[in-house]
Scaffold this motif. Structure first.
Motif, PDB file in Angstrom:
ATOM      1  N   ASP A  49       0.831  -1.210   0.000  1.00 42.24           N
ATOM      2  CA  ASP A  49       0.000   0.000   0.000  1.00 42.24           C
ATOM      3  C   ASP A  49       0.863   1.257   0.000  1.00 42.24           C
ATOM      4  O   ASP A  49       0.596   2.204  -0.747  1.00 42.24           O
ATOM      5  N   LYS A  50       1.883   1.262   0.830  1.00 44.68           N
ATOM      6  CA  LYS A  50       2.767   2.430   0.934  1.00 44.68           C
ATOM      7  C   LYS A  50       3.493   2.696  -0.391  1.00 44.68           C
ATOM      8  O   LYS A  50       3.541   3.840  -0.866  1.00 44.68           O
ATOM      9  N   ASP A  51       4.006   1.658  -1.015  1.00 41.47           N
ATOM     10  CA  ASP A  51       4.746   1.827  -2.273  1.00 41.47           C
ATOM     11  C   ASP A  51       3.831   2.276  -3.413  1.00 41.47           C
ATOM     12  O   ASP A  51       4.211   3.137  -4.219  1.00 41.47           O
ATOM     13  N   VAL A  52       2.640   1.711  -3.472  1.00 41.58           N
ATOM     14  CA  VAL A  52       1.708   2.106  -4.525  1.00 41.58           C
ATOM     15  C   VAL A  52       1.240   3.547  -4.299  1.00 41.58           C
ATOM     16  O   VAL A  52       1.089   4.321  -5.258  1.00 41.58           O
ATOM     17  N   GLU A  53       1.021   3.931  -3.052  1.00 43.94           N
ATOM     18  CA  GLU A  53       0.631   5.316  -2.762  1.00 43.94           C
ATOM     19  C   GLU A  53       1.725   6.298  -3.172  1.00 43.94           C
ATOM     20  O   GLU A  53       1.436   7.378  -3.678  1.00 43.94           O
ATOM     21  N   GLU A  54       2.979   5.933  -2.965  1.00 45.99           N
ATOM     22  CA  GLU A  54       4.087   6.789  -3.416  1.00 45.99           C
ATOM     23  C   GLU A  54       4.089   6.911  -4.939  1.00 45.99           C
ATOM     24  O   GLU A  54       4.385   7.977  -5.477  1.00 45.99           O
ATOM     25  N   PHE A  55       3.756   5.824  -5.628  1.00 45.67           N
ATOM     26  CA  PHE A  55       3.672   5.868  -7.092  1.00 45.67           C
ATOM     27  C   PHE A  55       2.550   6.808  -7.518  1.00 45.67           C
ATOM     28  O   PHE A  55       2.707   7.590  -8.462  1.00 45.67           O
ATOM     29  N   PHE A  56       1.409   6.744  -6.816  1.00 39.41           N
ATOM     30  CA  PHE A  56       0.303   7.662  -7.126  1.00 39.41           C
ATOM     31  C   PHE A  56       0.710   9.110  -6.872  1.00 39.41           C
ATOM     32  O   PHE A  56       0.358  10.002  -7.645  1.00 39.41           O
ATOM     33  N   ALA A  57       1.457   9.348  -5.810  1.00 40.06           N
ATOM     34  CA  ALA A  57       1.934  10.701  -5.513  1.00 40.06           C
ATOM     35  C   ALA A  57       2.835  11.204  -6.643  1.00 40.06           C
ATOM     36  O   ALA A  57       2.770  12.382  -7.019  1.00 40.06           O
ATOM     37  N   LEU A  58       3.631  10.319  -7.184  1.00 40.00           N
ATOM     38  CA  LEU A  58       4.487  10.684  -8.311  1.00 40.00           C
ATOM     39  C   LEU A  58       3.647  11.037  -9.542  1.00 40.00           C
ATOM     40  O   LEU A  58       3.949  11.993 -10.264  1.00 40.00           O
ATOM     41  N   LEU A  59       2.571  10.278  -9.761  1.00 38.58           N
ATOM     42  CA  LEU A  59       1.673  10.577 -10.882  1.00 38.58           C
ATOM     43  C   LEU A  59       0.984  11.930 -10.691  1.00 38.58           C
ATOM     44  O   LEU A  59       0.839  12.705 -11.646  1.00 38.58           O
ATOM     45  N   PHE A  60       0.571  12.216  -9.464  1.00 41.05           N
ATOM     46  CA  PHE A  60      -0.071  13.506  -9.198  1.00 41.05           C
ATOM     47  C   PHE A  60       0.920  14.653  -9.410  1.00 41.05           C
ATOM     48  O   PHE A  60       0.552  15.716  -9.894  1.00 41.05           O
TER      49      PHE A  60
END
Length: 178
Positions: free
Chosen positions: A159-170
């Motif tokens: 969850d933490k790693d995927v959320e960081e990926f989403f933050a990068l997309l944002f």
């Protein structure tokens, strides 16, 4: 008629009187020369394009992120359901499928769309994609060991790693809107 080779083997010559070795050598040479020249005679040379000739596609990062989030929510909820039911076999299979479909199919494909000038973001994305791989491997290993604690901690890391990926997309979305 016969023809003696360098190795002491005597080869018969053909009817015209040319030794077979000479015939093979000339046939090979003519084939190679004609094969090497044919592209030069029939095709136009290819030149590299100038930087302004490449098409730049506008990417809707919000839409891409929504697709990725929806896929991740489906996978994440299925992993949690299988963990609660202690369906270890299904959890093993799901972690392997998630690696292929979600990580390789979605995350890696999306990383390839990152702008070339955003090198730091591309490298960060690759690190996060690699981390997701290890998280899914840990889920798989926990399911093989039938360890609820291992799988739960691995899901938290995922969850933490995927959320960081989403933050990068944002971050990319905000940069493209400016």
């Amino acid at each position: 008629l016969s023809f003696k080779t360098n190795f002491g083997i005597t080869l018969p010559s053909d009817k015209v009187g040319i030794p077979r070795k000479m015939f093979l050598k000339s046939a090979l040479t003519s084939t190679l020369v004609s094969g090497a020249l044919s592209p030069a005679l029939f095709f136009e040379p290819a030149f590299a394009k100038n930087g302004n000739e490449f098409e730049t596609k506008s990417i809707d990062w919000a839409e891409e992120c929504n697709f990725l989030q929806n896929d991740y929510l489906k996978i994440s909820s299925k992993i949690r359901e299988d963990l609660e039911a202690e369906n270890w076999k299904e959890l093993k299979t799901l972690s392997q499928q998630a690696d292929m479909a979600f990580r390789k199919g979605k995350m890696l494909a999306l990383k390839k769309k990152f702008p070339k000038d955003k090198r730091a973001e591309r490298e960060k994305a690759q690190l996060l994609i690699n981390a997701v791989t290890f998280d899914l491997i840990a889920i798989n290993k926990g399911s093989r060991l039938e360890s609820i604690e291992t799988v739960q901690s691995s899901i938290e890391m995922l969850d933490k790693d995927v959320e960081e990926f989403f933050a990068l997309l944002f971050k990319l979305q905000n940069a493209s809107n400016e």
